[in-house]
Design an enzyme around this catalytic site. Structure first.
Site, short mmCIF file in Angstrom:
data_model
loop_
_atom_site.label_atom_id
_atom_site.label_comp_id
_atom_site.label_asym_id
_atom_site.label_seq_id
_atom_site.Cartn_x
_atom_site.Cartn_y
_atom_site.Cartn_z
N SER A 340 44.43 57.90 48.28
CA SER A 340 44.35 56.85 49.28
C SER A 340 45.77 56.25 49.60
O SER A 340 46.15 55.18 50.49
CB SER A 340 43.50 55.59 48.80
OG SER A 340 44.05 55.28 47.26
N ASP A 583 45.31 44.22 43.76
CA ASP A 583 45.57 45.36 44.27
C ASP A 583 47.39 45.54 44.36
O ASP A 583 47.79 44.98 45.02
CB ASP A 583 45.18 45.79 45.75
CG ASP A 583 45.46 47.26 46.02
OD1 ASP A 583 46.33 47.97 45.27
OD2 ASP A 583 45.21 47.70 47.33
N HIS A 586 48.40 49.62 46.23
CA HIS A 586 48.47 50.11 47.86
C HIS A 586 49.52 48.99 48.36
O HIS A 586 50.10 48.40 47.68
CB HIS A 586 47.07 50.13 48.28
CG HIS A 586 46.12 51.04 47.89
ND1 HIS A 586 45.26 50.63 46.76
CD2 HIS A 586 45.96 52.48 48.25
CE1 HIS A 586 44.35 51.75 46.68
NE2 HIS A 586 44.85 52.82 47.43
#
Length: 618
Positions: A340, A583, A586
């Protein structure tokens, strides 16, 4: 007798009887010789006009005015021209205005542009008149010369010009203004002029008279300055063209120096510097960004994290030019293969390139998808460039597997000896960007118990670093066996740093309070051992692989993660404890992955430059 002679009319009847009648009035002997002398001079003058040679004729000879009616008209025109030279203010019934306009492109033109306004000598009247007539008729003065119709003569199927002295300058306005007036040219007369230009081989060219040009005062300096203006334009155009070539050469030389500096530079040893011209695309302008990465849309209040660019210490990283990159990628396939974080970089590149396309409706996902999580692959099409940028989901680069255990149930394993299932779909791509790393930190992979498999054998326990080495070796062998290095370019993007504080991603790690990059290098983390393993594997590959070592440059950017701004609609659990799930792996978009794509762009520029240099070698 004197009074009778004074008022005696001339010009009526025949010429000889009139002269004899005139002489009859003279009674003295002295008057008779005078009369005969006068007659002799008159006849001689007439003969001179009839047989006057042309100094500018294309072949030597005389104009015989007694041969044809056309020659008679020529004589009449010459006589009138000479007559009006001495008596400019007298008009003739047959020539109400003195100079009919005719143009012949094949005649010997007077080149008025050869005169310089700085010359000490005064330009001739004929040059000025020619320039004026040409400008009045909307023809360039350098290509056409206006002359009277009576001066056309054929000899050996060529058209020659007999010079006639132009009329003097008259009718000056009291204020010094010039009245440039001329009768409009009818279409039939214009056609006659064009016909005259193309019939030089006729034995007797028919020239249709254009409307006569009124005699007006002409300013030689003004006319010549106008001509010089034309020359000046040409000169300026040449200078501008030369300057443009030199400028292009300078720009090209500067670009070459920039690219050569990139070839000698460590693009990953540098620092983040503030630059208010960033980001490369406006927040909210790219609807293709996943909700997970769209931090501003999810309510993040600070925006300074978008205003940084990566500055290597030994060179200047060029700003990504989307138009140029699209042209470089025309007709090609660029694929991302990995986890990802590679999806993060993939979406960044799509937004950058889409921002450079005028018709954004011609940029779309091949299967119409608008969410990019859960499927095995995605492909964005740039229709005007016949170019695709694709994503293949393969977080380990080797296959996730299922096998039966001793109890007859199935369990998940990781086949270290098999490359990802989708590999056959992208092995012919022009540019490939691989990555893996974050999934090797999860519980199953990090502990390595009863999880790793080769063939039919499942290891009860295997060190994660060794398992990573075997997986990367499997990938490298597949690349060497399946990728054509003369067609395809292979990149491997390194590990992207995470910034969990107070725990890991699944144990309360946080980064929501971070709004500025790390400045002191001593707070950076140790270089990941897995990336050291990767470097060793790449070193011994037959295929050239460019390693994008982004680990250090990302380690500075603790401010660039979505943290709590990873989604809009929070679940009931997330509402109760929003700071527990963050998060910090990312990256927000626009943001840090844009800089990775700028480094990718720099590498592609260098490769293009090297190929061009190699193709020029003998």
């Amino acid at each position: 007798m004197a009074e009778a002679t004074k008022y005696l009319p001339l010009g009526g009847g025949n010429l000889i009887p009139d002269i004899m009648s005139f002489l009859a009035h003279f009674k003295t002997r002295r008057s008779v010789p005078f009369a005969y002398g006068f007659m002799f001079v008159f006849v001689a003058f007439t003969v001179f006009l009839a047989f006057s040679p042309s100094p500018n004729a294309s072949s030597p000879g005389f104009t015989n005015i007694f041969a044809t009616s056309s020659a008679s008209a020529s004589y009449k025109s010459q006589f009138n021209s000479l007559f009006y030279y001495f008596f400019p203010n007298i008009s003739s019934p047959s020539h109400p205005q003195s100079y009919p306009l005719h143009i012949n492109t094949t005649s010997r033109s007077i080149n008025v542009t050869s005169s310089s306004p700085n010359s000490s000598s005064k330009p001739s009247t004929s040059k000025t008149q020619s320039s004026f007539i040409s400008s009045q008729n909307k023809f360039p003065a350098t290509n056409h010369t206006a002359i009277p119709s009576s001066n056309f003569k054929t000899s050996s199927n060529r058209t020659s010009v007999l010079p006639v002295k132009p009329p003097p300058i008259v009718n000056k306005q009291p204020s010094g203004a010039v009245n440039h007036t001329r009768s409009p040219v009818k279409s039939s007369e214009s056609k006659a002029v064009k016909a005259n230009q193309s019939t030089n081989a006729a034995a007797s060219p028919k020239v249709s008279a254009s409307p006569p040009l009124q005699r007006v005062p002409v300013n030689p300096k003004k006319n010549l300055s106008s001509v010089e203006g034309v020359k000046g334009v040409a000169s300026n155009n040449y200078t501008a063209s030369l300057a443009k070539k030199q400028g292009n050469s300078t720009v090209t030389g500067h670009k070459n120096e920039l690219i050569e500096s990139l070839m000698k530079c460590d693009l990953f040893d540098g620092e983040w510097v503030r630059d208010d011209s960033y980001p490369l695309y406006k927040p909210g302008s790219c609807s293709l960004i996943d909700e997970q990465f769209d931090c501003i849309q999810n309510g993040r209040p600070d925006k300074n994290y978008q205003k940084y660019k990566w500055k290597p210490k030994g060179c200047s990283l060029p700003r990504l030019d989307g138009h140029r990159l699209l042209n470089m990628l025309r007709g090609k396939r660029l694929v991302f293969v990995g986890d990802s974080i590679n999806r993060n970089m993939w979406e960044s590149l799509i937004c950058i390139l889409r921002n450079s396309v005028q018709n954004k409706s011609k940029v779309y996902e091949a299967n119409g998808r608008v969410q990019f999580r859960g499927e095995a692959s995605y492909s964005f099409v740039f229709e005007d460039y016949n170019f695709t940028v694709e994503l293949f989901v393969s977080p380990f680069l080797v296959q996730e597997w299922e096998t039966a255990d001793n109890n007859g149930t199935t369990k998940q394993t990781l086949r270290l000896d098999l490359v990802g299932k989708s590999s056959d779909e992208y092995k012919d791509a022009d540019i490939m960007i691989f990555n893996t790393g974050h999934w090797w930190t999860h519980e199953k992979t990090s502990t390595g118990k009863d999880y790793y498999q080769e063939g039919s054998h499942v290891y009860e326990e295997l060190n994660v670093l060794e398992a990573f080495r075997r997986a990367i070796t499997t990938w490298s062998r597949w690349v060497d066996a399946n990728v054509n290095p003369s067609k395809s370019v292979v990149f491997f993007r390194g590990y992207s740093a995470s910034h969990f504080s107070g725990g890991q991603w699944n144990s309360g790690g946080q980064c929501d309070s971070e709004t500025a990059p790390i400045e002191n290098e001593k707070y950076l983390t140790e270089y990941p051992p897995k990336m050291k393993v990767l470097e060793k594997v790449i070193k011994y590959m037959k295929t050239r692989v460019t390693y994008l070592n982004v680990t250090r440059m990302t380690d500075f950017r603790k401010d660039g993660h979505p943290s709590i701004y990873r989604k809009q609609n929070l679940s009931p659990e997330e509402r109760r404890s929003p700071l527990m799930i963050q998060d910090c792996s990312h990256w927000c978009l626009p943001g840090v992955p844009d800089a990775w794509n700028e480094i990718l762009y720099a590498h592609l520029l260098v490769r293009q430059y090297q190929n061009q240099k190699q193709s020029k070698r003998p």
